[in-house]
Design an enzyme around this catalytic site. Structure first.
Site, PDB file in Angstrom:
ATOM      1  N   LYS A 171       0.812  -1.231   0.000  1.00  0.00           N
ATOM      2  CA  LYS A 171       0.000   0.000   0.000  1.00  0.00           C
ATOM      3  C   LYS A 171       0.836   1.268   0.000  1.00  0.00           C
ATOM      4  O   LYS A 171       0.457   2.253  -0.622  1.00  0.00           O
ATOM      5  CB  LYS A 171      -0.982   0.017   1.181  1.00  0.00           C
ATOM      6  CG  LYS A 171      -0.420  -0.373   2.516  1.00  0.00           C
ATOM      7  CD  LYS A 171      -0.621  -1.833   2.767  1.00  0.00           C
ATOM      8  CE  LYS A 171       0.283  -2.313   3.867  1.00  0.00           C
ATOM      9  NZ  LYS A 171      -0.191  -3.500   4.510  1.00  0.00           N
ATOM     10  N   ILE A 228     -10.846  -8.112   2.451  1.00  0.00           N
ATOM     11  CA  ILE A 228     -12.118  -7.462   2.066  1.00  0.00           C
ATOM     12  C   ILE A 228     -12.027  -6.935   0.626  1.00  0.00           C
ATOM     13  O   ILE A 228     -11.128  -6.149   0.317  1.00  0.00           O
ATOM     14  CB  ILE A 228     -12.456  -6.293   3.021  1.00  0.00           C
ATOM     15  CG1 ILE A 228     -12.564  -6.785   4.470  1.00  0.00           C
ATOM     16  CG2 ILE A 228     -13.744  -5.607   2.589  1.00  0.00           C
ATOM     17  CD1 ILE A 228     -12.820  -5.677   5.486  1.00  0.00           C
ATOM     18  N   GLY A 266       2.358 -11.794  12.749  1.00  0.00           N
ATOM     19  CA  GLY A 266       2.603 -11.428  11.336  1.00  0.00           C
ATOM     20  C   GLY A 266       1.683 -10.345  10.816  1.00  0.00           C
ATOM     21  O   GLY A 266       1.601 -10.117   9.616  1.00  0.00           O
ATOM     22  N   GLU A 269       3.566  -4.203  10.325  1.00  0.00           N
ATOM     23  CA  GLU A 269       4.589  -3.866   9.337  1.00  0.00           C
ATOM     24  C   GLU A 269       5.964  -4.029   9.975  1.00  0.00           C
ATOM     25  O   GLU A 269       6.087  -4.049  11.211  1.00  0.00           O
ATOM     26  CB  GLU A 269       4.406  -2.415   8.874  1.00  0.00           C
ATOM     27  CG  GLU A 269       3.084  -2.126   8.205  1.00  0.00           C
ATOM     28  CD  GLU A 269       2.853  -2.950   6.947  1.00  0.00           C
ATOM     29  OE1 GLU A 269       3.712  -2.975   6.055  1.00  0.00           O
ATOM     30  OE2 GLU A 269       1.791  -3.602   6.856  1.00  0.00           O
ATOM     31  N   ASP A 289      -0.070   3.408   7.782  1.00  0.00           N
ATOM     32  CA  ASP A 289      -0.562   2.312   6.940  1.00  0.00           C
ATOM     33  C   ASP A 289      -2.049   2.520   6.575  1.00  0.00           C
ATOM     34  O   ASP A 289      -2.409   2.462   5.392  1.00  0.00           O
ATOM     35  CB  ASP A 289      -0.322   0.984   7.687  1.00  0.00           C
ATOM     36  CG  ASP A 289      -0.947  -0.205   6.997  1.00  0.00           C
ATOM     37  OD1 ASP A 289      -0.295  -0.796   6.111  1.00  0.00           O
ATOM     38  OD2 ASP A 289      -2.097  -0.548   7.325  1.00  0.00           O
ATOM     39  N   LYS A 296      -3.772   3.201   2.765  1.00  0.00           N
ATOM     40  CA  LYS A 296      -4.950   2.458   2.282  1.00  0.00           C
ATOM     41  C   LYS A 296      -6.089   3.424   1.953  1.00  0.00           C
ATOM     42  O   LYS A 296      -6.814   3.242   0.972  1.00  0.00           O
ATOM     43  CB  LYS A 296      -5.393   1.449   3.348  1.00  0.00           C
ATOM     44  CG  LYS A 296      -4.376   0.318   3.535  1.00  0.00           C
ATOM     45  CD  LYS A 296      -4.636  -0.469   4.808  1.00  0.00           C
ATOM     46  CE  LYS A 296      -3.723  -1.670   4.935  1.00  0.00           C
ATOM     47  NZ  LYS A 296      -3.700  -2.261   6.281  1.00  0.00           N
ATOM     48  N   GLY A 307      -2.672 -10.715   8.015  1.00  0.00           N
ATOM     49  CA  GLY A 307      -2.340 -12.140   8.157  1.00  0.00           C
ATOM     50  C   GLY A 307      -2.082 -12.760   6.790  1.00  0.00           C
ATOM     51  O   GLY A 307      -2.614 -12.293   5.773  1.00  0.00           O
TER      52      GLY A 307
HETATM   53  N1  LIG Z   1       1.449  -9.114   6.853  1.00  0.00           N
HETATM   54  C1  LIG Z   1       0.222  -8.758   6.507  1.00  0.00           C
HETATM   55  O1  LIG Z   1      -0.781  -9.095   7.169  1.00  0.00           O
HETATM   56  C2  LIG Z   1       0.012  -7.919   5.302  1.00  0.00           C
HETATM   57  C3  LIG Z   1       1.056  -7.387   4.585  1.00  0.00           C
HETATM   58  N2  LIG Z   1       0.816  -6.623   3.478  1.00  0.00           N
HETATM   59  C4  LIG Z   1       1.924  -6.101   2.687  1.00  0.00           C
HETATM   60  O2  LIG Z   1       2.536  -7.194   2.003  1.00  0.00           O
HETATM   61  C5  LIG Z   1       3.928  -6.947   1.837  1.00  0.00           C
HETATM   62  C6  LIG Z   1       4.718  -8.095   2.467  1.00  0.00           C
HETATM   63  O3  LIG Z   1       4.423  -8.147   3.839  1.00  0.00           O
HETATM   64  P1  LIG Z   1       4.872  -9.383   4.753  1.00  0.00           P
HETATM   65  O4  LIG Z   1       4.744 -10.636   3.990  1.00  0.00           O
HETATM   66  O5  LIG Z   1       4.139  -9.220   6.020  1.00  0.00           O
HETATM   67  O6  LIG Z   1       6.407  -9.041   4.977  1.00  0.00           O
HETATM   68  P2  LIG Z   1       7.558 -10.004   5.571  1.00  0.00           P
HETATM   69  O7  LIG Z   1       8.505  -9.114   6.285  1.00  0.00           O
HETATM   70  O8  LIG Z   1       6.966 -11.139   6.300  1.00  0.00           O
HETATM   71  O9  LIG Z   1       8.262 -10.574   4.260  1.00  0.00           O
HETATM   72  C7  LIG Z   1       8.948  -9.736   3.394  1.00  0.00           C
HETATM   73  C8  LIG Z   1       9.593 -10.566   2.295  1.00  0.00           C
HETATM   74  O10 LIG Z   1      10.169  -9.670   1.342  1.00  0.00           O
HETATM   75  C9  LIG Z   1      11.485 -10.099   1.067  1.00  0.00           C
HETATM   76  N3  LIG Z   1      12.256  -8.918   0.640  1.00  0.00           N
HETATM   77  C10 LIG Z   1      12.485  -7.768   1.319  1.00  0.00           C
HETATM   78  N4  LIG Z   1      13.203  -6.915   0.558  1.00  0.00           N
HETATM   79  C11 LIG Z   1      13.441  -7.542  -0.619  1.00  0.00           C
HETATM   80  C12 LIG Z   1      14.120  -7.199  -1.809  1.00  0.00           C
HETATM   81  N5  LIG Z   1      14.713  -6.001  -1.959  1.00  0.00           N
HETATM   82  N6  LIG Z   1      14.174  -8.107  -2.819  1.00  0.00           N
HETATM   83  C13 LIG Z   1      13.576  -9.329  -2.691  1.00  0.00           C
HETATM   84  N7  LIG Z   1      12.907  -9.714  -1.592  1.00  0.00           N
HETATM   85  C14 LIG Z   1      12.835  -8.832  -0.568  1.00  0.00           C
HETATM   86  C15 LIG Z   1      11.983 -10.730   2.342  1.00  0.00           C
HETATM   87  O11 LIG Z   1      13.066 -11.587   2.040  1.00  0.00           O
HETATM   88  P3  LIG Z   1      13.747 -12.556   3.144  1.00  0.00           P
HETATM   89  O12 LIG Z   1      12.761 -13.678   3.298  1.00  0.00           O
HETATM   90  O13 LIG Z   1      15.003 -12.970   2.521  1.00  0.00           O
HETATM   91  O14 LIG Z   1      13.908 -11.723   4.382  1.00  0.00           O
HETATM   92  C16 LIG Z   1      10.716 -11.476   2.795  1.00  0.00           C
HETATM   93  O15 LIG Z   1      10.622 -12.715   2.145  1.00  0.00           O
HETATM   94  C17 LIG Z   1       4.185  -5.582   2.495  1.00  0.00           C
HETATM   95  O16 LIG Z   1       4.089  -4.590   1.519  1.00  0.00           O
HETATM   96  C18 LIG Z   1       3.021  -5.439   3.482  1.00  0.00           C
HETATM   97  O17 LIG Z   1       2.714  -4.101   3.750  1.00  0.00           O
HETATM   98  C19 LIG Z   1      -0.455  -6.368   3.025  1.00  0.00           C
HETATM   99  C20 LIG Z   1      -1.527  -6.854   3.693  1.00  0.00           C
HETATM  100  C21 LIG Z   1      -1.393  -7.650   4.896  1.00  0.00           C
HETATM  101  N1  LIG Z   2       0.200  -4.124   8.967  1.00  0.00           N
HETATM  102  C1  LIG Z   2      -1.038  -4.208   8.268  1.00  0.00           C
HETATM  103  C2  LIG Z   2      -1.053  -5.446   7.450  1.00  0.00           C
HETATM  104  C3  LIG Z   2      -2.124  -5.437   6.463  1.00  0.00           C
HETATM  105  O1  LIG Z   2      -2.260  -4.552   5.651  1.00  0.00           O
HETATM  106  C4  LIG Z   2      -2.178  -4.261   9.256  1.00  0.00           C
HETATM  107  O2  LIG Z   2      -1.920  -4.469  10.445  1.00  0.00           O
HETATM  108  O3  LIG Z   2      -3.322  -4.051   8.838  1.00  0.00           O
END
Ligand SMILES: NC(=O)C1=CN([C@@H]2O[C@H](COP(=O)(O)OP(=O)(O)OC[C@H]3O[C@@H](n4cnc5c(N)ncnc54)[C@H](OP(=O)(O)O)[C@@H]3O)[C@@H](O)[C@H]2O)C=CC1
Ligand SMILES: N[C@@H](CC=O)C(=O)O
Length: 413
Positions: free
Chosen positions: A96, A127, A178, A181, A192, A196, A294
């Site tokens: 976002k 959603i 999880g 952020e 955040d 959104k 999540g």
């Molecule tokens: N967590 C949630 O509930 C939600 C998250 N989001 C969004 O989704 C996205 C991911 O979130 P989330 O999964 O929680 O994050 P995590 O921190 O759990 O995972 C991030 C991943 O990105 C990888 N990464 C980071 N920088 C780079 C890069 N430069 N090149 C390649 N890979 C990279 C990391 O690699 P490595 O594994 O090697 O560390 C890791 O695998 C974010 O934008 C977040 O805002 C959106 C909705 C909900």
């Molecule tokens: N950090 C965000 C993850 C989903 O967007 C949140 O808590 O809502």
């Protein structure tokens, strides 16, 4: 017949793994060809040959027709998404911050290169609000959207209000689950939900607003006294982003903690759940409810976008292209609860029409009117530890504001 999607996945964290869990073992006519990650030494649950740290292995691979971007670095994400769109690959993203910050450029890139970028997972997790705002609601009929757009801060507030947990303990749980952020100030500071809100406003009204122009006040300064005050009045405190038409031409936006009464849909939205209230002219109030954070809930939204790409779905940004004359304004007064230490704060924020005032050595508050413009001009003050504000839910107009919108129909007061 839908086309087969060959996916290059960036990121294998909470959401990336959530997505992989969901698609594993299902016959979805898609295949993950390669996964880009940051740290090559981390243990992975999939075969090592799938992983790389070289972005070009995905971006320059002609076999890959779809990029799914799920990393936690907004700048790197923009560079990935930009390259992918330019090379004609379709993209799904949940980032976002990146989308809200670069939306106009991302729209231009899609149109110039005939590629499509979808991002349902970026706003309120599971959603399906973006596609609804984009396709279902006509902008003239939409009075406002507001709700709970951040799972982590809502989780913390639920734990505080329902289980008397300490703020720090609840935040740690949200991180461990999880939801948060990488830098949790993005969640608790209201950034955040602001990103959104900016994306939702673009699809609701066709207004692309620079997130820096949207006020975001978070819950990080919430104190025992604020919690006790809300409880005594039978309110809950929720962090609520709002986009609202205040006249036929003007839209206000902000993210503020809000006192929520028990008859409000948001009152019973707890933990990582999100809720979006849409106020439309004839349909009246409608409410969307679901998990906002999540791996699995967000992975489900990402998968829905991937599935939509199989049928060449794209956002048309109709309201943006219509040039409907709507403008973003801060010219509105709202009623707030302000907890403060120094009288200077009340003066600086030019609080007027004070209807309630309390003063004790360790706790002072007023309830009165403030202009959104003044709040924006005093963001630094609002971040100080001894200051907390919450919207009471009431708006007021000054004579001057009524004159400004005198040729307009004022939608509510
Ligand atoms: N967590 C949630 O509930 C939600 C998250 N989001 C969004 O989704 C996205 C991911 O979130 P989330 O999964 O929680 O994050 P995590 O921190 O759990 O995972 C991030 C991943 O990105 C990888 N990464 C980071 N920088 C780079 C890069 N430069 N090149 C390649 N890979 C990279 C990391 O690699 P490595 O594994 O090697 O560390 C890791 O695998 C974010 O934008 C977040 O805002 C959106 C909705 C909900
Ligand atoms: N950090 C965000 C993850 C989903 O967007 C949140 O808590 O809502």
């Amino acid at each position: 017949m839908s086309k087969k999607l060959k996916i290059g996945l960036f990121g294998f964290g909470v959401v990336g793994q959530g997505l992989q869990d969901i698609i594993r073992g299902q016959d979805l006519n898609l295949e993950i060809i390669k996964i880009a990650i940051k740290n090559p030494d981390k243990k992975r649950s999939l075969d090592a040959h799938l992983f790389t740290t070289d972005h070009d292995e995905l971006l320059n691979n002609p076999e890959i027709n779809t990029i799914v971007e799920l990393i936690d670095d907004a700048d790197a994400a923009f560079s990935i998404v930009k390259k992918a769109l330019i090379s004609g690959k379709n993209v799904v993203s949940a980032n976002k911050k990146m989308i809200a910050t670069h939306l106009a450029e991302l729209v231009e890139l899609q149109e110039k290169h005939g590629s499509s970028l979808l991002y349902e997972g970026a706003v309120c997790g599971s959603i399906p609000i973006i596609r609804n705002l984009e396709e279902y609601y006509d902008n003239e009929l939409l009075h406002g959207i507001s709700g709970i757009f951040n799972g982590s801060s809502n989780y913390i507030l639920s734990k505080i209000f329902n289980e008397n947990l300490e703020y720090g303990v609840a935040l740690k749980q949200a991180q461990d689950l999880g939801f948060a952020e990488t830098d949790p100030i993005l969640d608790v500071g209201g950034y955040d939900p602001k990103f959104k809100l900016a994306i939702a406003t673009a699809h609701a009204y066709g207004l692309f607003i620079n997130p820096d122009k949207i006020l975001n006040v978070g819950i990080q300064n919430l104190s025992e006294n604020d919690i006790r005050y809300a409880r005594e009045k039978n309110f809950k405190i929720k962090l609520v982003p709002t986009a609202r038409k205040i006249s036929t031409k003007q839209v206000v936006t902000y993210v503020l903690p809000k006192f929520v009464k028990s008859d409000d849909f948001l009152y019973n939205v707890e933990n990582e759940y999100n809720g979006v209230t849409v106020q439309a002219a004839f349909a009246d109030k409608q409410f969307f409810f679901g998990k906002g954070a999540g791996g699995h809930p967000t992975g489900a939204a990402v998968l829905s976008d991937i599935a939509a790409l199989r049928y060449d779905y794209r956002y048309e940004y109709k309201k943006y292209h219509q040039h409907n004359g709507l403008v973003h304004t801060d010219n509105v007064n709202i009623e707030i609860y302000l907890r403060y230490v120094h009288e200077y704060t009340v003066e600086k924020l030019k609080i007027d029409n004070i209807i309630e005032r309390f003063s004790r050595n360790d706790y002072k508050y007023v309830i009165g009117n403030v202009s959104l413009k003044t709040l924006l001009a005093n963001r630094d003050l609002l971040e100080q530890k001894d200051v907390f504000i919450a919207h009471t839910g009431r708006y007021t107009y000054t004579e001057q504001q009524i004159q400004v919108v005198s040729e307009e129909e004022i939608l509510f007061s």
